[in-house]
Scaffold this active site. Sequence first.
Site, PDB file in Angstrom:
ATOM      1  N   LYS A   1      23.619  15.198  77.436  1.00 21.09           N
ATOM      2  CA  LYS A   1      24.066  13.991  77.113  1.00 21.09           C
ATOM      3  C   LYS A   1      25.273  13.823  77.851  1.00 21.09           C
ATOM      4  O   LYS A   1      25.637  12.689  78.315  1.00 21.09           O
ATOM      5  CB  LYS A   1      24.413  13.920  75.315  1.00 21.09           C
ATOM      6  CG  LYS A   1      23.357  13.896  74.638  1.00 21.09           C
ATOM      7  CD  LYS A   1      23.849  13.630  72.980  1.00 21.09           C
ATOM      8  CE  LYS A   1      24.684  14.644  72.752  1.00 21.09           C
ATOM      9  NZ  LYS A   1      24.227  15.730  72.489  1.00 21.09           N
TER      10      LYS A   1
ATOM     11  N   ARG B   1      24.403  11.000  63.657  1.00 16.91           N
ATOM     12  CA  ARG B   1      23.699  12.073  63.574  1.00 16.91           C
ATOM     13  C   ARG B   1      22.845  12.064  62.478  1.00 16.91           C
ATOM     14  O   ARG B   1      22.402  13.088  62.088  1.00 16.91           O
ATOM     15  CB  ARG B   1      24.511  13.335  63.658  1.00 16.91           C
ATOM     16  CG  ARG B   1      25.257  13.360  65.454  1.00 16.91           C
ATOM     17  CD  ARG B   1      25.974  14.459  65.391  1.00 16.91           C
ATOM     18  NE  ARG B   1      26.628  14.793  66.643  1.00 16.91           N
ATOM     19  CZ  ARG B   1      27.244  15.759  67.305  1.00 16.91           C
ATOM     20  NH1 ARG B   1      27.662  16.831  66.314  1.00 16.91           N
ATOM     21  NH2 ARG B   1      27.764  15.840  68.524  1.00 16.91           N
TER      22      ARG B   1
ATOM     23  N   ARG C   1      27.765  27.605  78.664  1.00 16.09           N
ATOM     24  CA  ARG C   1      28.789  26.573  79.076  1.00 16.09           C
ATOM     25  C   ARG C   1      30.108  26.976  78.966  1.00 16.09           C
ATOM     26  O   ARG C   1      30.779  27.771  77.908  1.00 16.09           O
ATOM     27  CB  ARG C   1      28.545  25.525  77.896  1.00 16.09           C
ATOM     28  CG  ARG C   1      29.085  24.335  78.382  1.00 16.09           C
ATOM     29  CD  ARG C   1      28.350  23.144  77.464  1.00 16.09           C
ATOM     30  NE  ARG C   1      28.538  23.421  75.983  1.00 16.09           N
ATOM     31  CZ  ARG C   1      27.844  22.464  75.157  1.00 16.09           C
ATOM     32  NH1 ARG C   1      27.261  21.341  75.736  1.00 16.09           N
ATOM     33  NH2 ARG C   1      27.877  22.685  74.022  1.00 16.09           N
TER      34      ARG C   1
ATOM     35  N   ARG D   1      34.117  26.807  74.131  1.00 11.79           N
ATOM     36  CA  ARG D   1      34.176  26.325  72.876  1.00 11.79           C
ATOM     37  C   ARG D   1      33.859  27.207  71.672  1.00 11.79           C
ATOM     38  O   ARG D   1      32.868  27.942  71.766  1.00 11.79           O
ATOM     39  CB  ARG D   1      33.415  25.029  72.908  1.00 11.79           C
ATOM     40  CG  ARG D   1      34.057  23.812  73.362  1.00 11.79           C
ATOM     41  CD  ARG D   1      32.972  22.455  73.426  1.00 11.79           C
ATOM     42  NE  ARG D   1      31.954  22.380  72.534  1.00 11.79           N
ATOM     43  CZ  ARG D   1      31.203  21.570  72.368  1.00 11.79           C
ATOM     44  NH1 ARG D   1      30.981  20.452  73.401  1.00 11.79           N
ATOM     45  NH2 ARG D   1      30.132  21.337  71.356  1.00 11.79           N
TER      46      ARG D   1
ATOM     47  N   ARG E   1      23.555  24.405  64.509  1.00 11.36           N
ATOM     48  CA  ARG E   1      23.731  23.255  64.871  1.00 11.36           C
ATOM     49  C   ARG E   1      22.350  22.443  65.128  1.00 11.36           C
ATOM     50  O   ARG E   1      22.000  21.319  64.905  1.00 11.36           O
ATOM     51  CB  ARG E   1      24.626  22.947  66.073  1.00 11.36           C
ATOM     52  CG  ARG E   1      25.950  23.389  65.626  1.00 11.36           C
ATOM     53  CD  ARG E   1      27.063  23.535  66.815  1.00 11.36           C
ATOM     54  NE  ARG E   1      26.893  22.678  67.892  1.00 11.36           N
ATOM     55  CZ  ARG E   1      27.475  22.802  69.105  1.00 11.36           C
ATOM     56  NH1 ARG E   1      27.601  24.105  69.557  1.00 11.36           N
ATOM     57  NH2 ARG E   1      27.487  21.978  69.862  1.00 11.36           N
TER      58      ARG E   1
END
Length: 304
Positions: free
Chosen positions: A98, A174, A209, A238, A249
Amino acid sequence: MACNVSVVHQAMASAVAQPNKAPPQLPCAHLSSSSNSKPKPFKLLRSSQSSFASTFSPSRPQTLIPSRSSKAPNFLVVGCGKVEPLRIMISGAPASGKGTQCQLITQKYGLVHVAAGDLLRAEIASGSENGRCAREYMEQGKLVPDEIVVMMVKDRLLQPDSQEKGWLLDGYPRSSSQAIALKELGFKPDLFILLEVTEDILVERVVGRRLDPITGKIYHLKYSPPETQEIASRLTQRFDDTEEKVKLRLHTHHQNVKAVLSMYEDITVKINGSLAKEDVFAEIDSALSRLVEKRKSTSESLAA
């Protein structure tokens, strides 16, 4: 039947002298020889002829005469319609791409990128009570309560730049409750983009990431490594980008995405997010281009 313009002038003068009163009904609103005949509308004169506006003089009575020309006046119609800015939502599981696609979309279409996740992380970084509460939910892989997120998103979408340029809402809503809340606040997208990626690819993307805290740029240890060793040394991960947390998630995402899609079923475009980013954007760009052309066509029709 002729209309005495001196009477018109008297009515207009009265309106100017008393600006707070409603404009009077002019006596020549209907031109007819009898109560049974239908009024004949006046045709505007050609620009090359003397017009009422250019020759009107309050010092002498005048008569409005319908044009007897068999040809229609050759006037340029100036439209006052304005093309409304785009309102786009983009959704997908964590690491579905995204952020990358949002960057490409905003570069071409000039939309304001509004990422609910970034709003939340900024709140967490501020150390506010809402931020501490949000962090607890995110660490457990759960959705942050609507009362925390909805107001942040609403305030951002109502900012002048979002209203003027249009907005691209990233990763929100969401859940069905969030979608309902946005609808009740009057936020309805023109297009809902869903990026679909298989779970094994998603996990690999998330775990590798990394974030550059200075530039804000996102890297990936495998697919998009940092350019220099200096950048690599300062990269951070993160707190929720671990395999355990991303699976939580993903589970939450899959549970809620169907309910969200049911709210936007008629405007949803599904894109294969496993493709190269250029190919993914080509599909998104095609859908947005069609939307823009349709909107321009509608605006021109209304202005004609």
